[in-house]
Motif scaffolding. Structure first.
Motif, PDB file in Angstrom:
ATOM      1  N   PRO A 121      15.337   9.572  26.459  1.00 15.93           N
ATOM      2  CA  PRO A 121      15.201   9.519  25.008  1.00 15.93           C
ATOM      3  C   PRO A 121      13.740   9.627  24.598  1.00 15.93           C
ATOM      4  O   PRO A 121      12.835   9.268  25.349  1.00 15.93           O
ATOM      5  N   HIS A 122      13.496  10.133  23.390  1.00 15.45           N
ATOM      6  CA  HIS A 122      12.143  10.294  22.868  1.00 15.45           C
ATOM      7  C   HIS A 122      11.710   9.006  22.196  1.00 15.45           C
ATOM      8  O   HIS A 122      12.511   8.298  21.600  1.00 15.45           O
ATOM      9  N   THR A 123      10.420   8.697  22.287  1.00 15.51           N
ATOM     10  CA  THR A 123       9.888   7.520  21.608  1.00 15.51           C
ATOM     11  C   THR A 123       8.819   7.952  20.624  1.00 15.51           C
ATOM     12  O   THR A 123       8.066   8.893  20.873  1.00 15.51           O
ATOM     13  N   VAL A 124       8.776   7.270  19.507  1.00 12.16           N
ATOM     14  CA  VAL A 124       7.764   7.516  18.493  1.00 12.16           C
ATOM     15  C   VAL A 124       6.979   6.231  18.341  1.00 12.16           C
ATOM     16  O   VAL A 124       7.540   5.170  18.088  1.00 12.16           O
ATOM     17  N   SER A 125       5.657   6.286  18.536  1.00 13.75           N
ATOM     18  CA  SER A 125       4.815   5.102  18.430  1.00 13.75           C
ATOM     19  C   SER A 125       4.139   5.104  17.067  1.00 13.75           C
ATOM     20  O   SER A 125       3.525   6.098  16.680  1.00 13.75           O
ATOM     21  N   ALA A 126       4.236   4.011  16.384  1.00 12.72           N
ATOM     22  CA  ALA A 126       3.578   3.877  15.089  1.00 12.72           C
ATOM     23  C   ALA A 126       2.316   3.065  15.277  1.00 12.72           C
ATOM     24  O   ALA A 126       2.046   2.512  16.340  1.00 12.72           O
ATOM     25  N   PRO A 161       0.844  -1.196   0.000  1.00 17.24           N
ATOM     26  CA  PRO A 161       0.000   0.000   0.000  1.00 17.24           C
ATOM     27  C   PRO A 161       0.877   1.243   0.000  1.00 17.24           C
ATOM     28  O   PRO A 161       1.960   1.252   0.591  1.00 17.24           O
ATOM     29  N   GLU A 162       0.370   2.283  -0.644  1.00 21.88           N
ATOM     30  CA  GLU A 162       1.180   3.489  -0.794  1.00 21.88           C
ATOM     31  C   GLU A 162       1.217   4.324   0.482  1.00 21.88           C
ATOM     32  O   GLU A 162       2.230   4.911   0.814  1.00 21.88           O
ATOM     33  N   ASN A 163       0.092   4.422   1.203  1.00 20.46           N
ATOM     34  CA  ASN A 163       0.048   5.253   2.411  1.00 20.46           C
ATOM     35  C   ASN A 163      -0.206   4.374   3.628  1.00 20.46           C
ATOM     36  O   ASN A 163      -1.205   3.682   3.708  1.00 20.46           O
ATOM     37  N   LEU A 164       0.708   4.426   4.569  1.00 16.75           N
ATOM     38  CA  LEU A 164       0.532   3.700   5.821  1.00 16.75           C
ATOM     39  C   LEU A 164       0.151   4.692   6.905  1.00 16.75           C
ATOM     40  O   LEU A 164       0.792   5.738   7.048  1.00 16.75           O
ATOM     41  N   PRO A 165      -0.863   4.399   7.701  1.00 19.70           N
ATOM     42  CA  PRO A 165      -1.213   5.334   8.778  1.00 19.70           C
ATOM     43  C   PRO A 165      -0.187   5.248   9.898  1.00 19.70           C
ATOM     44  O   PRO A 165       0.227   4.168  10.319  1.00 19.70           O
TER      45      PRO A 165
END
Length: 170
Positions: A147-152, A130-134
Motif C-alpha cells: 500500500p502507498h503511504t502519504v506523509s504529512a 489557519p487557512e493553509n496548512l503545509p
C-alpha cells in the motif's frame, strides 16, 4: 365620535363573502346530488369544500365585530387602569422594578456599543483555524503488492491501497 354600526357591524364585506360562498357551495352541492351527470361526486365534494371555506369569512366577520372595552385592554396595548392605582401595591412595585432593569440593560448596551457580534467576539478569533496548512508529499513508484503511504507535516502516515484509473476513449 365613532360611527354607529347597525345590522352587519363593521365587516360587512366579510359577511357578504361568507353568504356568497355558502350559497354558491350549496348550489354546487345540490347540483351534484340531483343532477344526472357522470361527475356528480366531484360536484358534491367541491360544494362541501366551498361551504367549508365560507367558515373563514364567517370567522373574519365575527372577530371583526368583537368589541372590547378599553378597561380590558389595559396590558394588551399598554394602557394602565387609573382607578386601581397603577403605581401602588405589589403590581406597581413590580412594574417599577421591571422598568428600572430594562432601562439599565438598554443603557449598558448603548454604552458598550450594542450586543456582541458573532464574528468579532474573542472566542471566535481563538477558534479560527489557519487557512493553509503545509503538507509534504513524497513521490513514489507504485508497487502492486504494497500500500502507498502519504506523509504529512504532522508526522502521521496514512495507508492507501493501490488503485488504477481506467479511461474510456472519446
Amino acid at each position: 365620535m365613532e360611527p354607529a354600526y347597525r345590522g352587519l357591524g363593521r365587516c360587512a364585506c366579510a359577511f357578504w363573502l361568507a353568504v356568497a360562498f355558502d350559497i354558491f357551495g350549496l348550489l354546487i352541492l345540490l347540483l351534484g346530488v340531483f343532477a344526472d351527470v357522470f361527475f356528480y361526486d366531484f360536484l358534491i365534494y367541491a360544494g362541501a369544500i366551498i361551504i367549508f371555506l365560507s367558515l373563514i369569512w364567517w370567522v373574519f366577520w365575527y372577530t371583526g365585530n368583537i368589541e372590547v372595552p378599553p378597561a380590558e385592554l389595559e396590558d394588551d396595548v399598554g394602557l394602565l387602569k387609573k382607578d386601581k392605582g397603577g403605581s401602588g401595591g405589589i403590581g406597581g412595585a413590580v412594574r417599577r422594578l421591571s422598568s428600572r432593569v430594562s432601562s439599565g440593560i438598554r443603557s449598558s448596551l448603548r454604552r458598550n456599543g450594542g450586543p456582541p457580534r458573532v464574528g468579532s467576539s474573542a472566542h471566535a478569533r481563538v477558534a479560527r483555524q489557519p487557512e493553509n496548512l503545509p503538507v509534504a508529499l513524497a513521490t513514489m513508484t507504485p508497487r502492486e503488492d504494497t500500500p502507498h503511504t502519504v506523509s504529512a507535516a504532522v508526522d502521521c502516515d496514512v495507508a492507501m491501497p493501490h488503485t488504477t484509473t481506467e479511461t474510456s476513449p472519446t
